[in-house]
Design an enzyme around this catalytic site. Structure first.
Site, short mmCIF file in Angstrom:
data_model
loop_
_atom_site.label_atom_id
_atom_site.label_comp_id
_atom_site.label_asym_id
_atom_site.label_seq_id
_atom_site.Cartn_x
_atom_site.Cartn_y
_atom_site.Cartn_z
N HIS A 36 -17.66 -0.58 40.87
CA HIS A 36 -19.01 -0.04 40.63
C HIS A 36 -19.04 0.80 39.34
CE1 HIS A 36 -21.13 -1.54 44.16
NE2 HIS A 36 -20.00 -1.38 44.81
N SER A 128 -16.36 -13.46 44.22
CA SER A 128 -17.10 -14.07 43.10
C SER A 128 -17.24 -15.58 43.15
CB SER A 128 -16.47 -13.69 41.76
OG SER A 128 -16.74 -12.37 41.50
N SER A 129 -17.55 -16.10 44.33
CA SER A 129 -17.84 -17.53 44.38
C SER A 129 -19.07 -17.82 43.51
CB SER A 129 -18.07 -17.99 45.82
OG SER A 129 -19.08 -17.23 46.43
N ASP A 175 -17.72 -9.86 36.88
CA ASP A 175 -17.28 -11.10 37.53
C ASP A 175 -17.31 -12.28 36.56
OD1 ASP A 175 -17.35 -9.38 39.62
OD2 ASP A 175 -19.13 -10.24 40.57
C1 GLA Z 1 -20.18 -7.06 42.36
C2 GLA Z 1 -20.90 -7.25 41.04
C3 GLA Z 1 -20.06 -6.70 39.87
C4 GLA Z 1 -19.58 -5.29 40.15
C5 GLA Z 1 -18.97 -5.17 41.55
C6 GLA Z 1 -18.64 -3.75 41.92
O1 GLA Z 1 -19.03 -7.86 42.39
O2 GLA Z 1 -21.19 -8.61 40.81
O3 GLA Z 1 -20.80 -6.78 38.68
O4 GLA Z 1 -20.63 -4.36 39.99
O5 GLA Z 1 -19.82 -5.70 42.55
O6 GLA Z 1 -17.62 -3.26 41.13
#
Ligand code: GLA
Length: 388
Positions: A36, A128-129, A175
């Protein structure tokens, strides 16, 4: 699914006469530390996984684009020229969002395509799919319709815009950046304000990265995520009464403590404290890795989780239980939630000889306490998006 079975499935759906499709791959990612912080102009330290999304795609002489996935029942065929309309809340909005953003930069999909996707990143796991399907689509379109004119950083930024504008999730850059730019056995130390980055070798002698999936559905994740972003914006607004602040990532901890009382809400102050302290932990963790001090790295992971739990409040019973149980195992250097939170996965740094005990005991105790069956993946750190 390997590339051979993907090809077989492609021919089954679309026939062999149109020729051999190109095969592309984009990984999922796990963030080691720096959570975050990306949308606050701070640091992150993710690495790419060997899991990800495969794409078989072929240009056709037709005037429409066909979308199918091995993972989802829903398929569709959309005429060229109407590719920028959202389709309910279907998975095709990810590739459609990419096509839409390419349009905006003057790279138009003006020929028919047959797409077949196949992913092995568990959906909704915080690995991150979505970034991986976006990036693999973007890589193909950039190559075929854009002559590869966008470099990987530009591609990552375009994919983020697709998720923000079309899918409607206000995510940061981490991501898409990680899954585009990564190199095998490296983690990426990224300054999300300047996008300067360093690929840092992950020297994990005798250690493994274990990803543990809570298997908790993340229903509220998007709305809570946007709420946290709003709280960070509010913190910046308040802090500007004390001095000019563009984003929380630019403040050191001591600078923050000096002016923290300008933040009127206790909750917002806690949120900001997480961001500023996490940013410092991320920098310290990279230093620890470079100094081969993995014990320190593990401690920082633990501190990161505690801050996400107490100050940022994005963990919940499932993530906290997994972390608590992990830390009881001898040979665990550190354990924390990874990704947005509210469910999803934890990441733990574990001595090789403790891996089996970890999976057995954490699995048993977590299930006993939550009633949910967790899953474990011993992560291999892979390469970024590419053609196979
Ligand atoms: C998700 C969001 C990222 C990032 C994380 C927390 O994965 O897609 O951009 O903010 O949460 O670190």
């Amino acid at each position: 699914m390997n590339t051979e079975s993907l090809l077989k499935e492609f021919y089954k759906r679309y026939g062999e006469t149109g020729g051999k499709p190109g095969i592309f791959f984009s990984p999922g990612r796990v963030n080691l530390i720096g959570e975050h912080t990306d949308y606050n102009g701070g640091y992150v330290f993710p690495c790419a996984l060997s899991y990800g999304t495969y794409l078989a795609a072929r240009i056709t002489g037709t005037k429409s684009v066909k979308f199918a996935s091995v993972n989802f029942y829903f398929t569709t065929e959309i005429p060229l020229g109407t590719l920028t309309k959202k389709v309910g809340s279907e998975w095709v909005n990810y590739p459609l969002g990419i096509i839409d953003e390419f349009n905006k930069v003057g790279i138009e999909v003006n020929q028919g395509i047959e797409f077949l996707f196949s992913g092995n990143v568990p959906n909704d796991s915080g690995l991150s799919s979505s970034a991986s399907i976006e990036t693999v689509t973007g890589f193909f379109i950039n190559k075929v319709f854009g002559n590869s004119q966008l470099n990987l950083v530009e591609l990552a930024k375009l994919c983020q815009r697709a998720e923000n504008n079309f899918v409607g999730v206000n995510c940061g850059i981490m991501d898409q950046f990680a899954v585009s730019v990564e190199k095998v056995n490296h983690a990426i130390f990224l300054n999300c304000d300047t996008l300067d980055y360093e690929l840092v070798p992950l020297k994990l002698e005798g250690l493994k990265i274990i990803i543990s999936n809570t298997n908790k559905k993340r229903q509220l994740a998007n709305s809570k995520y946007n709420e946290r972003r709003g709280e960070c914006e509010q913190a910046v607004e308040n802090l500007n009464k004390a001095r000019p602040v563009k984003n929380l990532g630019e403040l050191s901890l001591s600078e923050f403590e000096e002016i923290a009382n300008f933040i009127s809400s206790d909750i917002v102050r806690k949120r900001a404290r997480h961001v500023v302290s996490e940013d410092q932990r991320c920098v310290d963790a990279v230093d620890a890795l470079k100094a081969e001090n993995m014990v320190r790295f593990g401690e920082l992971m633990n501190d990161s989780h505690d801050s996400l739990k107490d100050d940022y409040e994005v963990t919940g019973v499932e993530l906290d239980t997994l972390v608590e149980e992990a830390r009881k195992i001898e040979g665990v250097l550190g354990s924390r939630m990874t990704g947005a939170g509210f469910g999803g996965c934890t990441v733990s740094l574990v001595k090789e000889e403790a891996v089996d005990a970890f999976i057995e005991q954490v699995g048993k105790n977590y299930e006993q306490k939550t009633g949910l069956k967790p899953e474990f993946y011993v992560a291999d750190v892979g390469d970024g998006v590419r053609e196979l």
